[in-house]
Design a protein around this motif. Sequence first.
Motif, mmCIF file in Angstrom:
data_model
loop_
_atom_site.group_PDB
_atom_site.id
_atom_site.type_symbol
_atom_site.label_atom_id
_atom_site.label_comp_id
_atom_site.label_asym_id
_atom_site.label_seq_id
_atom_site.Cartn_x
_atom_site.Cartn_y
_atom_site.Cartn_z
ATOM 1 N N GLY A 67 38.322 78.272 86.502
ATOM 2 C CA GLY A 67 37.597 77.924 85.287
ATOM 3 C C GLY A 67 38.538 77.647 84.131
ATOM 4 O O GLY A 67 38.177 77.822 82.966
ATOM 5 N N ASP A 95 32.258 75.317 87.545
ATOM 6 C CA ASP A 95 31.401 74.282 86.988
ATOM 7 C C ASP A 95 31.909 73.770 85.639
ATOM 8 O O ASP A 95 31.549 72.694 85.207
ATOM 9 N N ARG A 96 32.749 74.539 84.972
ATOM 10 C CA ARG A 96 33.351 74.104 83.716
ATOM 11 C C ARG A 96 34.765 74.666 83.630
ATOM 12 O O ARG A 96 35.124 75.562 84.379
ATOM 13 N N ASP A 97 35.569 74.150 82.716
ATOM 14 C CA ASP A 97 36.969 74.569 82.651
ATOM 15 C C ASP A 97 37.330 75.201 81.312
ATOM 16 O O ASP A 97 38.461 75.099 80.865
ATOM 17 N N ASP A 98 36.379 75.880 80.699
ATOM 18 C CA ASP A 98 36.663 76.462 79.385
ATOM 19 C C ASP A 98 36.352 77.962 79.318
ATOM 20 O O ASP A 98 35.980 78.478 78.269
#
Length: 174
Positions: A67, A95-98
């Motif tokens: 992530g 599902d997200r990279d933050d």
Amino acid sequence: MDTNQIVRAVKTPVTLVLLAVLVYFAANWGLDAVRKPIPPRPPEPCVVQQIGPELTPDHVYVRVYNGSKTNGLAKRLGSVLSADGFKVVKRVNADRDDYPRSLVVGHSEDSPEVALVRKALTNVDFMADGRIDRTVDVIIGSEQPGAAEQPDLKVPLPDGTACLPKIQTVEVNE
């Protein structure tokens, strides 16, 4: 023209228009139903099994998600956990990279499988989601987790049983 003649003359076209409208709405409803994605299959519930006085990593299934914006972290952490004896079944991007901090996600904080994974890692937060399959997810955030120095990777089981995931495996005969 009297009223009966007018009704007879208008009845057929009105009926055809109403049927055409009904067919139009039924076709739209059918197309919308066909276009909806098929919902994912629900996870299999865990199975209570007698495994002995302690839970060890060889009974814990872990999925590792990256992530963060750094490439290859899920593969690296999955290798570390595999070396510790955990069964790593997935190493992919989240599902997200933050994600700001790394996160362990599992059934509950006092679940033995969650406690075991948290013993193996440092610098991780926890989130309970009540999952019924008893797998554990590790989501790597910007603040990456570290491997614990010489962890005691055993969790005592009061009655010697644990609820383990029902993972379908393929046996290979050589």
